[in-house]
Design a protein around this motif. Structure first.
Motif, mmCIF file in Angstrom:
data_model
loop_
_atom_site.group_PDB
_atom_site.id
_atom_site.type_symbol
_atom_site.label_atom_id
_atom_site.label_comp_id
_atom_site.label_asym_id
_atom_site.label_seq_id
_atom_site.Cartn_x
_atom_site.Cartn_y
_atom_site.Cartn_z
ATOM 1 N N ALA A 174 -48.948 8.112 -44.096
ATOM 2 C CA ALA A 174 -49.951 7.186 -44.623
ATOM 3 C C ALA A 174 -50.435 7.613 -46.001
ATOM 4 N N LEU A 175 -50.743 8.904 -46.148
ATOM 5 C CA LEU A 175 -51.270 9.412 -47.417
ATOM 6 C C LEU A 175 -50.283 10.426 -47.975
ATOM 7 N N PHE A 176 -49.851 10.201 -49.199
ATOM 8 C CA PHE A 176 -48.810 11.036 -49.797
ATOM 9 C C PHE A 176 -49.331 11.551 -51.133
ATOM 10 N N GLN A 177 -49.757 12.802 -51.136
ATOM 11 C CA GLN A 177 -50.336 13.360 -52.358
ATOM 12 C C GLN A 177 -49.213 13.886 -53.243
ATOM 13 N N SER A 178 -49.105 13.350 -54.451
ATOM 14 C CA SER A 178 -48.000 13.748 -55.316
ATOM 15 C C SER A 178 -48.288 13.355 -56.757
ATOM 16 N N GLY A 179 -47.302 13.533 -57.619
ATOM 17 C CA GLY A 179 -47.498 13.276 -59.041
ATOM 18 C C GLY A 179 -46.804 12.010 -59.504
ATOM 19 N N PRO A 180 -46.978 11.670 -60.784
ATOM 20 C CA PRO A 180 -46.331 10.473 -61.319
ATOM 21 C C PRO A 180 -44.808 10.589 -61.331
ATOM 22 N N TYR A 181 -44.292 11.803 -61.131
ATOM 23 C CA TYR A 181 -42.844 11.966 -61.093
ATOM 24 C C TYR A 181 -42.211 11.254 -59.905
ATOM 25 N N HIS A 182 -43.022 10.868 -58.924
ATOM 26 C CA HIS A 182 -42.461 10.131 -57.789
ATOM 27 C C HIS A 182 -42.676 8.628 -57.887
ATOM 28 N N ALA A 191 -49.156 17.288 -45.918
ATOM 29 C CA ALA A 191 -49.458 18.718 -46.085
ATOM 30 C C ALA A 191 -48.165 19.510 -45.950
ATOM 31 N N ALA A 192 -47.876 20.370 -46.932
ATOM 32 C CA ALA A 192 -46.635 21.140 -46.927
ATOM 33 C C ALA A 192 -46.752 22.243 -47.951
ATOM 34 N N LEU A 193 -45.770 23.138 -47.955
ATOM 35 C CA LEU A 193 -45.749 24.190 -48.970
ATOM 36 C C LEU A 193 -45.236 23.578 -50.268
ATOM 37 N N ASP A 194 -46.065 22.730 -50.854
ATOM 38 C CA ASP A 194 -45.751 22.140 -52.146
ATOM 39 C C ASP A 194 -46.899 22.610 -53.029
ATOM 40 N N GLN A 195 -46.649 23.642 -53.800
ATOM 41 C CA GLN A 195 -47.761 24.303 -54.488
ATOM 42 C C GLN A 195 -48.461 23.362 -55.461
ATOM 43 N N GLN A 196 -47.657 22.663 -56.291
ATOM 44 C CA GLN A 196 -48.250 21.836 -57.327
ATOM 45 C C GLN A 196 -48.998 20.637 -56.737
#
Lengths: 271, 427
Positions: free
Chosen positions: B272-280, B199-204
């Motif tokens: 443990a859980l890293f919510q992100s996009g295919p760019y990573h 959880a962070a200020l990562d809007q997308q």
């Protein structure tokens, strides 16, 4: 004795604070991306690797072309600035002509205008002249002297005793000869300082080359290094190796001119 | 001294000669193409090499401008008419150029991902050729979720339920140096060794997905209206609480200004859980030393909702060679033109038919991309649009940073941010 110990303690503390970021970047530059990703930033490189440096010299991200461009830019700018600034400073310090002081102060006042404020007008000017994305587009705006250099030299020239100049004049020397044989030999320390300040400034200059050029052809070192990072790819090990490499020539320059710089600081009280 | 002088003279004589490539096109038309990603640039080089074989009269010059300065340099170039013939843009920045007539409308058509086409359609016209797109899903560390007994594919969240299952799962996944979990006696939030979530200020990747999954939106038309919507505020409150109240995510002091922080913690095995996009994908694949997988987005009160964002290539209206530019534009909107991007594993391509090449690239490396496809095919949260939404976002960012640090309440903060953003968009 106790005082000396305290002094050295304070000095070493300051040295650590100043050197730590460089050491960090050097130690990150000899890590593999995998080690950098898996371990905390302070973990020592195990084993140290040269792959980042290899990539930057002979690999796909070679920095040699940008390095050559940067050396050319710095050379032209430093030479241009030194020659023009010496001539201008001599005129402002030692020649009498109407409006001399007014011109000097107006010129000096441009020091107060931040570089960003003139960025766009300057860009438009050069683009009208068809110089965008050319070598001369990078160097022209700064190769004819800078207010800072002229101010520094003028103050120094004014401090040279008038008797020395008068003696040369009596012997029949004109202004060029006085400048060449009396002023310049006396001004070595300040010229060395100016040389290194100008070289460092333009070696590190980023915004102007970024704006005025596009693509690999005229890419300077700073822009090339920034290009290693993308929106989501930090490439930290590569970037750290690149910054380490980019700093190296400046360290060499500093080592060569070190004596002059220290001397000139004691003479002028300038930093 | 003399030798030094000679060297300098020689160097001066060669000043103004570049050893890096040349653009002596000998009768050819050079079309410039600008983007911000040096890795994808490699794929484009391959693509244009094939193009130049079938179009011997055109050469394409690929120019990489660093992402950090892309949006500083572009306005100057567009204003002076020195912009590249074709350049990459994102949704936050293209509207202004489209509205001011700086772009050529796209009059070719192709087999493109619809959500990206929608993002770049403005005033009934398409302004960009879709190049690549991202959706959001949940990367997870298999070791950590197995140890805590959490099934990442079955996670649900509901901010109004006191027994919210997602918060309960995150508390089990988070541990301090002594192995204690949040909520247990003696848990030390200053000494967390494993975090549950990024959880962070990562809007997308975080904030808008939670907002959408709670049934909120961010904009009405071009204007920001997030502070007026209770559901949006509730979702933001939930994310901020994960950091400051529940202590299951890294401190905003670390993540606000360092967008790589969460990624690094994940590859270090500390999230443990890293919510992100295919760019990573590449960074996680290259960096992680533990087994990992990708799970669908969380199921929320309004379902699974994720942001879909796309990058498009737009053509400058002031190009000096419109025909050649159109040819190149057609090529990068074609399956053959985009295959290197997909097959090289760089990103989901804008051309639908080459998508399998990207999926295959990662399947061969043991990664299943289905959650990203599901996320893009399900309910999506539109990336921000509008001519000045880029400057609006820049204006409200510092306020939201304070909100995430806990220095400003969510309700007050969102109101302040909304006003600042809308004010900036008035121009």
């Amino acid at each position: 004795m106790r005082r000396a110990v305290l002094t050295y303690l304070a000095l070493s503390l300051a040295a650590v604070v100043i050197l730590a970021p460089y050491l960090m970047s050097v130690q990150t530059s000899v890590k593999t991306p995998r080690q950098f990703a898996q371990q905390p930033p302070l973990a020592p490189p195990r084993p140290p690797t040269g792959e980042n440096y290899a990539e930057l010299t002979v690999g796909g991200h070679t920095l040699i072309p940008p390095l050559v461009i940067t050396v050319q830019v710095v050379l032209v700018v430093v030479l241009g600035q030194l020659v023009c600034s010496v001539l201008a400073a001599y005129a402002f310090a030692r020649l009498d002509f109407p409006g001399r002081d007014a011109i000097f102060w107006v010129y000096l006042a441009t020091l107060m205008v931040p570089a960003v404020a003139v960025l766009v007008p300057r860009f438009v000017l050069l683009s009208e002249a068809g110089l965008v994305n050319t070598f001369w587009g990078i160097v022209l705006p700064s190769m004819f002297g800078s207010p800072y250099a002229i101010f520094l030299l003028r103050q120094f020239f004014r401090a040279v005793p008038q008797e020395l100049l008068d003696a040369a004049r009596i012997d029949g020397a004109g202004h060029p000869r006085v400048l060449r044989h009396v002023m310049l030999p006396l001004s070595r320390p300040v010229l060395a300082t100016l040389l290194i300040i100008t070289a460092v400034t333009h070696w590190n200059d980023f915004l102007w080359p970024l704006v005025v050029t596009s693509g690999a052809r005229w890419e300077v070192l700073t822009v090339a290094v920034a290009g290693l990072q993308s929106q989501y790819q930090g490439n930290w090990t590569l970037v750290m190796a690149a910054t380490t490499l980019a700093t190296m020539p400046l360290l060499v320059l500093f080592t060569i001119f070190q004596k002059h710089i220290v001397k000139s600081i004691t003479i002028t009280g300038m930093k | 001294m003399r030798r030094l002088f000679l060297t300098i003279t020689a160097l001066l004589l060669t000043a103004g000669c570049s050893i890096a490539g040349n653009d002596d096109a000998d009768g050819k038309t050079t079309v410039t193409f600008r983007l911000w990603d040096e890795q994808v640039a490699t794929a484009y080089e391959q693509s244009f090499a094939a193009f130049e074989k079938t179009h011997p009269e055109i050469t394409v010059d690929v120019q990489v401008v660093p992402w950090a300065d892309y949006w500083t340099k572009l306005p100057a170039d567009v204003a002076a008419g020195t912009a590249a013939d074709i350049f990459w843009t994102n949704t936050s920045n293209f509207g202004l150029y489209a509205d001011n007539g700086h772009l050529l409308p796209v009059d070719v058509s192709g087999d493109w991902t619809k959500s990206v086409v929608d993002l770049y359609t403005r005033g009934g016209k398409l302004w960009g050729v879709p190049q690549l797109w991202d959706s959001i899903a949940l990367y997870y560390n298999k070791d950590l979720v197995t140890k805590a007994g959490v099934d990442p594919a079955a996670l649900t969240w509901d901010p109004s339920r006191p027994d919210d299952p997602f918060r309960a799962a995150l508390r089990r996944l988070t541990a301090d140096g002594a192995g204690r979990h949040p909520g247990e006696a003696g848990f030390d939030p200053k000494d967390i060794t494993t975090y549950g979530f990024n959880a962070a200020l990562d809007q997308q990747a975080i904030m808008w997905d939670f907002v959408g999954s709670n049934g909120g939106t961010w904009q009405t038309g071009d204007a920001f209206t997030f502070a007026d919507q209770p559901k949006t505020a509730q979702a933001v409150q939930y994310v901020v609480d994960l950091i400051n109240k529940e202590h299951v995510a890294p401190s905003a002091a670390d993540t606000n200004t360092n967008s790589d922080k969460a990624l690094q913690l994940f590859t270090q095995g500390r999230i443990a859980l890293f919510q992100s996009g295919p760019y990573h994908l590449k960074a996680v694949h290259d960096g992680a030393g533990f087994p990992w997988g990708i799970a669908p987005l969380l199921d929320g009160p309004a379902g699974r909702v994720g942001v879909v964002h796309g990058v498009a290539a737009v053509a400058s209206a002031r190009t000096a060679h419109k025909e050649a530019t159109t040819e190149v534009l057609k090529w990068i909107g074609s399956a053959d033109g985009q295959r290197p991007i997909a097959a090289g594993g760089y990103a989901f391509p804008g051309v639908t038919s080459v998508q399998p090449a990207f999926v295959d690239h990662w399947r061969q490396r043991g990664v299943d991309l289905q959650p990203f496809l599901d996320s893009a095919g399900g309910t999506t949260f539109p990336a921000p649009v509008g001519p000045r939404v880029g400057s609006g976002g820049t204006a409200y960012a510092p306020v939201l940073q304070q909100v995430f640090l806990g220095q400003l309440g969510v309700v007050d903060g969102l109101r302040k941010a909304q006003n600042a953003g809308n004010e900036a968009m008035k121009g």
